[in-house]
Design an enzyme around this catalytic site. Structure first.
Site, PDB file in Angstrom:
ATOM      1  N   LYS A  13     -38.181  -1.697  -6.641  1.00 29.36           N
ATOM      2  CA  LYS A  13     -37.166  -3.171  -6.868  1.00 29.36           C
ATOM      3  C   LYS A  13     -38.878  -3.982  -6.901  1.00 29.36           C
ATOM      4  O   LYS A  13     -39.124  -3.873  -8.015  1.00 29.36           O
ATOM      5  CB  LYS A  13     -36.569  -3.754  -6.170  1.00 29.36           C
ATOM      6  CG  LYS A  13     -34.791  -3.129  -5.316  1.00 29.36           C
ATOM      7  CD  LYS A  13     -34.235  -3.875  -4.609  1.00 29.36           C
ATOM      8  CE  LYS A  13     -34.366  -3.447  -3.251  1.00 29.36           C
ATOM      9  NZ  LYS A  13     -35.739  -3.023  -2.228  1.00 29.36           N
ATOM     10  N   ARG A  88     -27.931  -8.992  -0.902  1.00 27.60           N
ATOM     11  CA  ARG A  88     -28.120  -8.132  -0.200  1.00 27.60           C
ATOM     12  C   ARG A  88     -26.900  -7.673   1.027  1.00 27.60           C
ATOM     13  O   ARG A  88     -26.731  -6.874   1.279  1.00 27.60           O
ATOM     14  CB  ARG A  88     -29.447  -7.747   0.998  1.00 27.60           C
ATOM     15  CG  ARG A  88     -30.714  -6.622   0.441  1.00 27.60           C
ATOM     16  CD  ARG A  88     -31.834  -7.512   1.960  1.00 27.60           C
ATOM     17  NE  ARG A  88     -32.691  -6.079   1.473  1.00 27.60           N
ATOM     18  CZ  ARG A  88     -33.773  -6.106   1.301  1.00 27.60           C
ATOM     19  NH1 ARG A  88     -34.025  -6.899   0.073  1.00 27.60           N
ATOM     20  NH2 ARG A  88     -34.803  -5.081   1.451  1.00 27.60           N
ATOM     21  N   ARG A 126     -47.665   3.972   2.116  1.00 28.32           N
ATOM     22  CA  ARG A 126     -47.505   2.526   1.519  1.00 28.32           C
ATOM     23  C   ARG A 126     -48.492   1.892   3.153  1.00 28.32           C
ATOM     24  O   ARG A 126     -49.576   0.730   3.224  1.00 28.32           O
ATOM     25  CB  ARG A 126     -46.528   1.469   1.363  1.00 28.32           C
ATOM     26  CG  ARG A 126     -47.049  -0.030   0.817  1.00 28.32           C
ATOM     27  CD  ARG A 126     -45.867  -1.190   0.611  1.00 28.32           C
ATOM     28  NE  ARG A 126     -44.316  -0.598   1.187  1.00 28.32           N
ATOM     29  CZ  ARG A 126     -43.140  -0.995   0.887  1.00 28.32           C
ATOM     30  NH1 ARG A 126     -43.326  -1.967  -0.371  1.00 28.32           N
ATOM     31  NH2 ARG A 126     -42.777  -1.919   1.851  1.00 28.32           N
ATOM     32  N   ARG A 139     -33.777   0.125   8.681  1.00 27.68           N
ATOM     33  CA  ARG A 139     -34.039  -0.470   7.114  1.00 27.68           C
ATOM     34  C   ARG A 139     -32.688   0.610   6.430  1.00 27.68           C
ATOM     35  O   ARG A 139     -31.601  -0.815   5.497  1.00 27.68           O
ATOM     36  CB  ARG A 139     -35.298  -0.563   6.405  1.00 27.68           C
ATOM     37  CG  ARG A 139     -36.083  -1.758   7.390  1.00 27.68           C
ATOM     38  CD  ARG A 139     -37.486  -1.317   6.584  1.00 27.68           C
ATOM     39  NE  ARG A 139     -37.788  -1.734   5.438  1.00 27.68           N
ATOM     40  CZ  ARG A 139     -38.644  -1.103   4.658  1.00 27.68           C
ATOM     41  NH1 ARG A 139     -39.848  -0.690   5.783  1.00 27.68           N
ATOM     42  NH2 ARG A 139     -39.178  -1.219   3.400  1.00 27.68           N
TER      43      ARG A 139
HETATM   44  P1  B4P Z   1     -41.700  -1.625  -3.357  1.00 24.92           P
HETATM   45  O1  B4P Z   1     -41.929  -2.283  -4.650  1.00 24.92           O
HETATM   46  O2  B4P Z   1     -43.037  -2.093  -2.795  1.00 24.92           O
HETATM   47  O3  B4P Z   1     -40.140  -1.926  -2.290  1.00 24.92           O
HETATM   48  P2  B4P Z   1     -39.206  -2.206  -2.436  1.00 24.92           P
HETATM   49  O4  B4P Z   1     -37.981  -1.437  -3.171  1.00 24.92           O
HETATM   50  O5  B4P Z   1     -39.343  -4.271  -3.270  1.00 24.92           O
HETATM   51  O6  B4P Z   1     -39.500  -2.791  -1.412  1.00 24.92           O
HETATM   52  P3  B4P Z   1     -38.495  -3.302   0.638  1.00 24.92           P
HETATM   53  O7  B4P Z   1     -36.866  -3.190   0.232  1.00 24.92           O
HETATM   54  O8  B4P Z   1     -38.657  -2.162   0.971  1.00 24.92           O
HETATM   55  O9  B4P Z   1     -39.155  -4.516   1.039  1.00 24.92           O
HETATM   56  P4  B4P Z   1     -38.245  -6.181   0.508  1.00 24.92           P
HETATM   57  O10 B4P Z   1     -39.864  -6.633   0.700  1.00 24.92           O
HETATM   58  O11 B4P Z   1     -37.094  -6.370  -0.273  1.00 24.92           O
HETATM   59  O12 B4P Z   1     -41.721  -0.076  -3.516  1.00 24.92           O
HETATM   60  C1  B4P Z   1     -42.121   0.521  -1.940  1.00 24.92           C
HETATM   61  C2  B4P Z   1     -43.440   1.645  -2.363  1.00 24.92           C
HETATM   62  O13 B4P Z   1     -43.146   2.977  -3.351  1.00 24.92           O
HETATM   63  C3  B4P Z   1     -44.740   0.825  -3.037  1.00 24.92           C
HETATM   64  O14 B4P Z   1     -46.326   1.104  -2.240  1.00 24.92           O
HETATM   65  C4  B4P Z   1     -44.994   1.546  -3.791  1.00 24.92           C
HETATM   66  O15 B4P Z   1     -45.739   1.576  -5.031  1.00 24.92           O
HETATM   67  C5  B4P Z   1     -44.280   2.361  -4.015  1.00 24.92           C
HETATM   68  N1  B4P Z   1     -43.459   3.495  -5.401  1.00 24.92           N
HETATM   69  C6  B4P Z   1     -42.640   2.506  -6.254  1.00 24.92           C
HETATM   70  N2  B4P Z   1     -42.043   3.049  -7.375  1.00 24.92           N
HETATM   71  C7  B4P Z   1     -43.408   4.409  -6.992  1.00 24.92           C
HETATM   72  C8  B4P Z   1     -42.334   5.356  -7.768  1.00 24.92           C
HETATM   73  N3  B4P Z   1     -41.186   5.344  -8.807  1.00 24.92           N
HETATM   74  N4  B4P Z   1     -42.609   6.602  -7.971  1.00 24.92           N
HETATM   75  C9  B4P Z   1     -44.548   6.676  -6.817  1.00 24.92           C
HETATM   76  N5  B4P Z   1     -43.857   5.554  -5.622  1.00 24.92           N
HETATM   77  C10 B4P Z   1     -43.874   4.330  -5.742  1.00 24.92           C
HETATM   78  O16 B4P Z   1     -37.471  -6.841   1.947  1.00 24.92           O
HETATM   79  C11 B4P Z   1     -38.159  -6.643   2.944  1.00 24.92           C
HETATM   80  C12 B4P Z   1     -37.567  -6.902   4.682  1.00 24.92           C
HETATM   81  O17 B4P Z   1     -36.828  -8.065   4.458  1.00 24.92           O
HETATM   82  C13 B4P Z   1     -36.353  -6.487   4.689  1.00 24.92           C
HETATM   83  O18 B4P Z   1     -36.497  -4.753   5.934  1.00 24.92           O
HETATM   84  C14 B4P Z   1     -35.680  -7.813   5.592  1.00 24.92           C
HETATM   85  O19 B4P Z   1     -35.582  -8.052   6.450  1.00 24.92           O
HETATM   86  C15 B4P Z   1     -35.566  -8.941   4.094  1.00 24.92           C
HETATM   87  N6  B4P Z   1     -34.983  -9.679   4.023  1.00 24.92           N
HETATM   88  C16 B4P Z   1     -35.369  -8.968   1.986  1.00 24.92           C
HETATM   89  N7  B4P Z   1     -34.540  -9.793   1.494  1.00 24.92           N
HETATM   90  C17 B4P Z   1     -33.394 -10.045   2.514  1.00 24.92           C
HETATM   91  C18 B4P Z   1     -32.342 -10.743   2.369  1.00 24.92           C
HETATM   92  N8  B4P Z   1     -31.853 -10.371   0.787  1.00 24.92           N
HETATM   93  N9  B4P Z   1     -31.523 -10.075   3.106  1.00 24.92           N
HETATM   94  C19 B4P Z   1     -31.446 -10.292   4.416  1.00 24.92           C
HETATM   95  N10 B4P Z   1     -33.280  -9.735   4.469  1.00 24.92           N
HETATM   96  C20 B4P Z   1     -33.865  -9.766   3.339  1.00 24.92           C
END
Ligand code: B4P
Length: 182
Positions: A13, A88, A126, A139
Site C-alpha cells: 500500500k 481499517r 524489510r 497483524r
Molecule cells: P509496504 O508498501 O510498506 O506495505 P504496507 O502495505 O504499506 O504496510 P503495512 O500495512 O504493513 O503498514 P502500515 O504502516 O499501514 O510494503 C512492505 C514491503 O514490501 C516493503 O519492503 C516494500 O518495498 C515491499 N514491496 C512492496 N511491493 C512489493 C512488490 N510488488 N514486490 C516485492 N516487494 C514489494 O501499518 C502499521 C501498523 O500501524 C498497523 O499494524 C497498526 O498497528 C497501525 N495502524 C495503521 N493504520 C491504522 C488504522 N487505520 N487503524 C488502526 N491501526 C492502524
C-alpha cells in the site's frame, strides 16, 4: 480524485501510494506513518499507540479518526488524497463518510491482493520494528477479523477494484493506472 489503498499488511500500500501521489500530485496520507511519527515524538497519541503497534494490533478508532480528521482538513487535501492503511474497520469507514463533505466522494478503493506466505517473507526482509514473525501473525489476525469486512462494504458501492500485488512493483502500478484511468 480520492483513493483508498486497501490490503493486508505489507501488500505494498505504502509503496504504491507514493507512486500514485507523484503521478496525480495529490497527498499520500498514511495512518501508519502518522502513528509512527506520533510514537517517535512521544506525543500523547504516540504513547497510547506504541504498545498496540508493537503487538501488531489496531490502534483505537477514536485516535485514528482524530488524526485523519486533522490531516484531511489541510488545504492540500482539497483537490484529492490517497488514503493508505485507512480505513481499517467498518467504524473507521463510517467515520470517514462523516468526515468528507457532500462535494467529496471516494472514487476508488484499490484492493491489493497477495499471498500471505510470500508477504511474511517480504516483511521479514524489510525488517521494520513490527516486522517480526509473531507480530506479523497478529497483524494478519487483525486484518482478517477487523479489516476484511470492508471488502463487501465497498463492493456494495461498486468502487472496489482488485489489483494483483504479486507482481513487480512497476507492474502493480501499471495495473493501478488502468483502473484509475489516467
Ligand atoms: P509496504 O508498501 O510498506 O506495505 P504496507 O502495505 O504499506 O504496510 P503495512 O500495512 O504493513 O503498514 P502500515 O504502516 O499501514 O510494503 C512492505 C514491503 O514490501 C516493503 O519492503 C516494500 O518495498 C515491499 N514491496 C512492496 N511491493 C512489493 C512488490 N510488488 N514486490 C516485492 N516487494 C514489494 O501499518 C502499521 C501498523 O500501524 C498497523 O499494524 C497498526 O498497528 C497501525 N495502524 C495503521 N493504520 C491504522 C488504522 N487505520 N487503524 C488502526 N491501526 C492502524
Amino acid at each position: 480524485m480520492n483513493i483508498i489503498l486497501f490490503g493486508p499488511p505489507g501488500c505494498g500500500k505504502g509503496t504504491q501510494a507514493a507512486f500514485i501521489s507523484d503521478f496525480l500530485s495529490i497527498p499520500h496520507l498514511s495512518t501508519g506513518d502518522m502513528l509512527r511519527s506520533a510514537v517517535s515524538s512521544k506525543s500523547e497519541i504516540g504513547l497510547k499507540a506504541k504498545e498496540i503497534m508493537e503487538k501488531g494490533g489496531l490502534v483505537s478508532d477514536k485516535i485514528v479518526l482524530s488524526i485523519v480528521k486533522e490531516r484531511i482538513s489541510n488545504n492540500d487535501s482539497k483537490k484529492g488524497f490517497i488514503l493508505d492503511g485507512f480505513p481499517r474497520t467498518i467504524n473507521q469507514a463510517e467515520g470517514l463518510d462523516a468526515l468528507i463533505n457532500e462535494n467529496q466522494k471516494i472514487d476508488f478503493v484499490l484492493r491489493i491482493k497477495v499471498d500471505e506466505e510470500d508477504i511474511i517473507k517480504r516483511l521479514i526482509a524489510r525488517g521494520r520494528a513490527d516486522d517480526k514473525p509473531a507480530i506479523i501473525k497478529n497483524r494478519f489476525k487483525s486484518y482478517n477479523s477487523e479489516t476484511q469486512p470492508l471488502i463487501p462494504f465497498y463492493e456494495e458501492r461498486e468502487i472496489l477494484f482488485n489489483i494483483n500485488g504479486m507482481q513487480e512493483i512497476e507492474k502493480v502500478f501499471e495495473d493501478i493506472k488502468k483502473v484509475i484511468g489516467e
